[in-house]
Design a protein around this motif. Structure first.
Motif, PDB file in Angstrom:
ATOM      1  N   LYS A  61     -44.385 -33.390  15.055  1.00 59.84           N
ATOM      2  CA  LYS A  61     -42.848 -33.544  15.103  1.00 59.84           C
ATOM      3  C   LYS A  61     -42.949 -35.254  14.339  1.00 59.84           C
ATOM      4  O   LYS A  61     -43.660 -36.091  14.734  1.00 59.84           O
ATOM      5  CB  LYS A  61     -42.187 -33.799  16.532  1.00 59.84           C
ATOM      6  N   SER A 206     -37.415 -24.773   4.074  1.00 59.17           N
ATOM      7  CA  SER A 206     -36.873 -25.196   5.449  1.00 59.17           C
ATOM      8  C   SER A 206     -38.047 -25.215   6.409  1.00 59.17           C
ATOM      9  O   SER A 206     -37.995 -26.265   7.048  1.00 59.17           O
ATOM     10  CB  SER A 206     -35.858 -24.508   5.925  1.00 59.17           C
ATOM     11  N   SER A 207     -38.988 -24.559   6.308  1.00 62.25           N
ATOM     12  CA  SER A 207     -40.194 -24.598   7.020  1.00 62.25           C
ATOM     13  C   SER A 207     -41.149 -25.537   6.998  1.00 62.25           C
ATOM     14  O   SER A 207     -41.922 -25.928   7.764  1.00 62.25           O
ATOM     15  CB  SER A 207     -40.957 -23.068   7.034  1.00 62.25           C
ATOM     16  N   THR A 210     -37.947 -31.491   7.389  1.00 62.57           N
ATOM     17  CA  THR A 210     -37.150 -31.654   8.462  1.00 62.57           C
ATOM     18  C   THR A 210     -35.945 -32.644   8.118  1.00 62.57           C
ATOM     19  O   THR A 210     -36.419 -33.662   7.597  1.00 62.57           O
ATOM     20  CB  THR A 210     -37.800 -32.013   9.808  1.00 62.57           C
ATOM     21  N   HIS A 221     -28.491 -36.037  15.208  1.00 58.88           N
ATOM     22  CA  HIS A 221     -29.061 -34.661  15.638  1.00 58.88           C
ATOM     23  C   HIS A 221     -30.097 -34.209  14.234  1.00 58.88           C
ATOM     24  O   HIS A 221     -29.721 -34.587  13.339  1.00 58.88           O
ATOM     25  CB  HIS A 221     -28.013 -33.611  15.747  1.00 58.88           C
ATOM     26  N   ASP A 224     -31.138 -27.762  12.133  1.00 64.04           N
ATOM     27  CA  ASP A 224     -31.919 -26.305  12.316  1.00 64.04           C
ATOM     28  C   ASP A 224     -32.315 -25.807  11.025  1.00 64.04           C
ATOM     29  O   ASP A 224     -31.797 -26.253   9.772  1.00 64.04           O
ATOM     30  CB  ASP A 224     -31.174 -25.326  13.287  1.00 64.04           C
ATOM     31  N   GLN A 225     -33.175 -25.014  11.125  1.00 62.72           N
ATOM     32  CA  GLN A 225     -33.811 -24.487   9.656  1.00 62.72           C
ATOM     33  C   GLN A 225     -32.896 -23.829   9.122  1.00 62.72           C
ATOM     34  O   GLN A 225     -32.996 -23.771   7.793  1.00 62.72           O
ATOM     35  CB  GLN A 225     -35.099 -23.889  10.071  1.00 62.72           C
ATOM     36  N   GLU A 226     -32.272 -22.915   9.642  1.00 60.12           N
ATOM     37  CA  GLU A 226     -31.154 -22.123   8.801  1.00 60.12           C
ATOM     38  C   GLU A 226     -30.262 -22.803   8.093  1.00 60.12           C
ATOM     39  O   GLU A 226     -29.779 -22.671   7.058  1.00 60.12           O
ATOM     40  CB  GLU A 226     -30.508 -21.084   9.990  1.00 60.12           C
ATOM     41  N   THR A 227     -29.628 -23.962   8.785  1.00 58.60           N
ATOM     42  CA  THR A 227     -28.698 -24.824   8.154  1.00 58.60           C
ATOM     43  C   THR A 227     -29.507 -25.518   6.818  1.00 58.60           C
ATOM     44  O   THR A 227     -28.978 -25.623   5.714  1.00 58.60           O
ATOM     45  CB  THR A 227     -28.278 -25.883   8.772  1.00 58.60           C
TER      46      THR A 227
END
Length: 273
Positions: A61, A206-207, A210, A221, A224-227
């Motif tokens: 992270k 997206s993977s 970040t 915040h 998320d990966q989908e966004t």
């Protein structure tokens, strides 16, 4: 840099007026995966590259939430970044408990810089091997700071740290004049484009990245990966990479990398960064 008689102790000055141990810590930041920050008048966006050490492991992270109005992105030694982010959380909690108001971003950055500076003046300590991009929003507006292992700190409109960050800086310098009035979505787009510059031709997904946002009416915040993937598709970043119009840019980027020499291809330091 090479080992010499003046780099065995962080408190030993060289005749040229240098502290080699501090410079080595700053070099560790350059070995870490890239982290990027940019701000407008109302929002700050942080982005970073996620690279796993192995196909069998997950990535470390790189972006941490400190408070509802503050977050950090790190490049360098992840363990040091985790410790410093926990220190920042404690400072925000203590300030909020005492004064019942959010901790101003500038004050937290100064406290963090003072903590890093102590490690450059004590022989039994070592400098933190991590650089932090601190994004925050307070009464005076949006802020983006860079905290260096040397104890210095700087406020930026946009900045990038970590390996191959020079390519991202070049892109951000081209976009600098438009950043102050950019919308939230435009900032996210510029962050993704800057991240793409550090990948050296690898497809942006997206993977492997970040993105986090903080702004007016929007607490800090991580998207998320989908966004993030939807934004990549909407901005046609992947299409620009694969399209013929991008070929001249790719060629010029390779020439620029060749002119810069092999410094960006150096091996990662023998630690998890």
């Amino acid at each position: 840099m090479f080992r010499n008689q003046y780099d065995t102790d962080v408190t030993t000055w060289s005749p040229a007026g240098r502290l080699f141990q501090v410079e080595y810590a700053m070099e560790a930041v350059k070995q870490g995966s890239a982290a990027i920050g940019l701000r407008s008048k109302t929002h700050v966006v942080l982005g970073c590259v996620n690279k796993a050490n192995s196909e069998l492991s997950s990535h470390q992270k790189k972006i941490f939430k400190v408070d509802d109005h503050i977050g950090v992105a790190i490049a360098g030694l992840t363990a040091d970044g985790r410790v410093l982010s926990r220190y920042m959380r404690n400072e925000c909690i203590n300030y909020n408990f005492t004064y019942e108001s959010p901790l101003p971003v500038g004050r937290l950055v100064v406290q963090l810089a003072d903590r890093a500076q102590v490690c450059t003046q004590r022989s039994w300590k070592r400098p933190y091997g991590v650089g932090l991009l601190v994004a925050g929003l307070d009464e005076s507006g949006a802020h983006l700071y860079y905290n260096c292992p040397s104890g210095n700190y700087f406020e930026y409109q946009a900045f990038a740290i970590g390996s191959r960050s020079q390519a991202a800086k070049t892109y951000l310098e081209r976009r600098f004049e438009n950043l102050a009035d950019s919308s939230r979505d435009d900032l996210v787009k510029d962050a993704l484009m800057a991240i793409r510059e550090t990948l050296q031709g690898e497809t942006l997904k997206s993977s492997i990245c970040t993105v986090a946002v903080v702004g007016v009416g929007e607490p800090f915040h991580i998207l998320d990966q989908e966004t993030v993937q939807q934004m990549i598709n909407a901005f046609e970043i992947v299409g620009e990479q694969e399209g013929p119009a991008a070929e001249p840019d790719d060629a010029s980027g390779q020439e620029a990398a060749a002119e810069q020499g092999g410094s960006t291809d150096e091996g990662v330091a023998p630690m998890d960064i």
